[in-house]
Design an enzyme around this catalytic site. Structure first.
Site, PDB file in Angstrom:
ATOM      1  N   ASP A 188       0.864  -1.185   0.000  1.00 17.02           N
ATOM      2  CA  ASP A 188       0.000   0.000   0.000  1.00 17.02           C
ATOM      3  C   ASP A 188       0.897   1.230   0.000  1.00 17.02           C
ATOM      4  O   ASP A 188       1.325   1.721   1.039  1.00 17.02           O
ATOM      5  CB  ASP A 188      -0.934  -0.009   1.202  1.00 17.02           C
ATOM      6  CG  ASP A 188      -2.062   0.999   1.015  1.00 17.02           C
ATOM      7  OD1 ASP A 188      -2.126   1.637  -0.053  1.00 17.02           O
ATOM      8  OD2 ASP A 188      -2.881   1.136   1.941  1.00 17.02           O
ATOM      9  N   ALA A 189       1.201   1.680  -1.210  1.00 17.35           N
ATOM     10  CA  ALA A 189       2.260   2.670  -1.396  1.00 17.35           C
ATOM     11  C   ALA A 189       1.770   3.927  -2.094  1.00 17.35           C
ATOM     12  O   ALA A 189       2.430   4.960  -2.044  1.00 17.35           O
ATOM     13  CB  ALA A 189       3.392   2.043  -2.217  1.00 17.35           C
ATOM     14  N   LYS A 190       0.605   3.829  -2.766  1.00 22.29           N
ATOM     15  CA  LYS A 190       0.010   4.988  -3.454  1.00 22.29           C
ATOM     16  C   LYS A 190       1.032   5.695  -4.348  1.00 22.29           C
ATOM     17  O   LYS A 190       1.143   6.919  -4.331  1.00 22.29           O
ATOM     18  CB  LYS A 190      -0.585   5.978  -2.430  1.00 22.29           C
ATOM     19  CG  LYS A 190      -1.436   5.367  -1.319  1.00 22.29           C
ATOM     20  CD  LYS A 190      -2.865   5.137  -1.701  1.00 22.29           C
ATOM     21  CE  LYS A 190      -3.824   4.986  -0.530  1.00 22.29           C
ATOM     22  NZ  LYS A 190      -3.538   3.946   0.445  1.00 22.29           N
ATOM     23  N   ARG A 191       1.775   4.938  -5.135  1.00 20.99           N
ATOM     24  CA  ARG A 191       2.786   5.512  -6.009  1.00 20.99           C
ATOM     25  C   ARG A 191       2.186   5.968  -7.336  1.00 20.99           C
ATOM     26  O   ARG A 191       0.997   5.774  -7.589  1.00 20.99           O
ATOM     27  CB  ARG A 191       3.907   4.495  -6.258  1.00 20.99           C
ATOM     28  CG  ARG A 191       4.660   4.068  -5.000  1.00 20.99           C
ATOM     29  CD  ARG A 191       5.362   5.221  -4.313  1.00 20.99           C
ATOM     30  NE  ARG A 191       6.358   4.749  -3.344  1.00 20.99           N
ATOM     31  CZ  ARG A 191       6.164   4.640  -2.031  1.00 20.99           C
ATOM     32  NH1 ARG A 191       5.015   4.977  -1.488  1.00 20.99           N
ATOM     33  NH2 ARG A 191       7.137   4.213  -1.240  1.00 20.99           N
TER      34      ARG A 191
END
Lengths: 300, 300
Positions: A91-94
């Protein structure tokens, strides 16, 4: 992991629970602080206690990064420890321009580069197609695209009404199993931004390679989202600490292959702050799993 | 660093150049690979060679993360090495729900937690206000919000026409030095999404704490952006390898305190792949600085 393999695990465990590993050195039980790697030790015990009830694990990358290189090592140990049948989500929202997104893809998918080997990564849609495609170049790996997030600030932009002037007919790339029909733009000529994100992005990847994030606090929107993307899996955070309803999410969002991964982080991993944290986490995870089993009987 | 301090450095160096440290182990000169930390050694020599001509450095976080814990250590050494007068940008494109963004803020701003102490971080706007505010809780640190990005995929969503039904009058929090006037929604009742991002986000932070990313490939839009945000600094990537024009950016985007940080990464750091890479980088950086000096004389 394929969509079919994920669905098989869901039916075996009668669960669509994802456990969020938002592991904060300031919140874990104090007796773990004497361990060499307290973050990993906490995760190890949580995983051992909940793996019977959960089909996915979602380390929240911010919590590891905040500790610098040491946190990265804890993350690496954690991802290696998660049982192979479980789906793993970075869960990195890159999301960045193409060559940079390619590096982020290497980070989360290429073990030989970073030591990490996730099944999927969460990606922000703002920068568009070429910020997402590099993640799809890694065979068998998934993009989980932000659509409608659980936080209050999500309303600032995601619900803005947008004119769709980009395409007259939407025709998603269909997989062998896909039953989706083209959606005419007449039907959706003005959409919310998050709906437009869902419509546009289906051209980038089918439901075998992409999922969407839809917050549990937005469960009333799930019926409409299911019209737009009937076969895609949805990652649903926001049950638990953020107040979303598991029943409403399941009722409005479930499809024939379940199509849901419902995440709970704090409500499970911090259910007890004592030495019994793992047992209590198991108890809560089991309770959620039993509730899910009930909804699978009704809605699947 | 304050806006005034940044401007003073710009006038001292006659430059608004930001050097992007997109340092790729696969691209750096091979003679560096024998070093204990080749990534840091490359950065160290680039910084030594260009610090006279540059006012800011922007490590692209993806390139460090892709190497796991080791990359994180190279990043830490790099940020410590950058001269204190230079503005530092963590190009990370982060953004998540409040408590998670708080952790990302800790990552890039809190040296005692992660070993990193950047002046600013790039943030994606899709998740709205509460995904951005936690970064602003760190005194003296900056948010650089994505507005209009340089990549082709930026058109997928950033140029969508949106109805602004959220506020009748836009009144930015004005700083002591601000000369901005409220902007009526009548004037901007239908905006592009990126314009709406600029209008809405000015309520979150004034031009002393926030900047916007505007790609150099979108230089024709800079006049309109300057109407919407006359006093904010803009971080402008896309000159060089991506083809944006420094002259057009400077002409359309410069304000009375310069208001521009123009980034160049690959065109400077990979100008030579030989042992002379640092000298050649210095030569290119000097050439850019001299061009900037000329534009400052004309447009400042």
């Amino acid at each position: 992991m394929t969509k079919q393999q994920l669905f098989e695990q869901i039916t075996q465990k009668n669960s669509y629970l994802c456990v969020g590993l938002d592991t904060d050195i300031k919140k874990i039980p104090s007796h773990l602080l004497k361990e060499k790697d307290p973050i990993f030790e906490f995760n190890r015990q949580i995983i051992d206690a909940t793996a019977k009830f959960a089909v996915a694990y979602k380390p929240n990358i911010a919590f590891y990064e905040a500790l610098g290189a040491k946190g990265w090592e804890s993350l690496q140990r954690t991802i290696e420890y998660i049982p192979k049948e479980c789906f793993t989500i970075a869960d990195a929202k890159r999301g960045d321009i193409g060559n940079t997104s390619g590096l982020y893809a290497r980070t989360f998918f290429d073990k030989s580069s970073s030591g990490l080997d996730f099944d999927s990564v969460t990606v922000a849609p703002y920068m568009g197609s070429d910020s997402v495609m590099p993640f799809l170049e890694f065979e068998g790996k998934w993009v989980i695209l932000l659509a409608l997030t659980s936080n209050a600030g999500g309303d600032d932009f995601q619900n803005l009404q947008v004119h769709n002037t980009q395409s007259s007919v939407h025709s998603p790339q269909s997989s062998v199993q896909s039953l989706q029909q083209p959606i005419t733009s007449k039907q959706y000529s003005i959409n919310s931004l998050y709906e437009q994100v869902i419509l546009t992005s289906q051209k980038w990847a089918d439901c075998e390679r992409m999922m969407y994030v839809v917050g549990a606090t937005r469960a009333d929107k799930l019926l409409k989202i299911r019209e737009l993307a009937p076969e895609y899996f949805l990652l649903v955070p926001g049950v638990g600490a953020q107040g979303g309803s598991l029943e409403e999410v399941s009722k409005n969002g479930m499809n024939k292959q379940c199509g849901l991964l419902v995440n709970s982080s704090r409500a499970i991993i911090y259910a007890s702050s004592g030495e019994d944290f793992a047992q209590v986490a198991a108890k809560i995870a089991k309770k959620v799993q039993q509730e899910m089993e009930k909804y699978m009987e009704i809605y699947l």
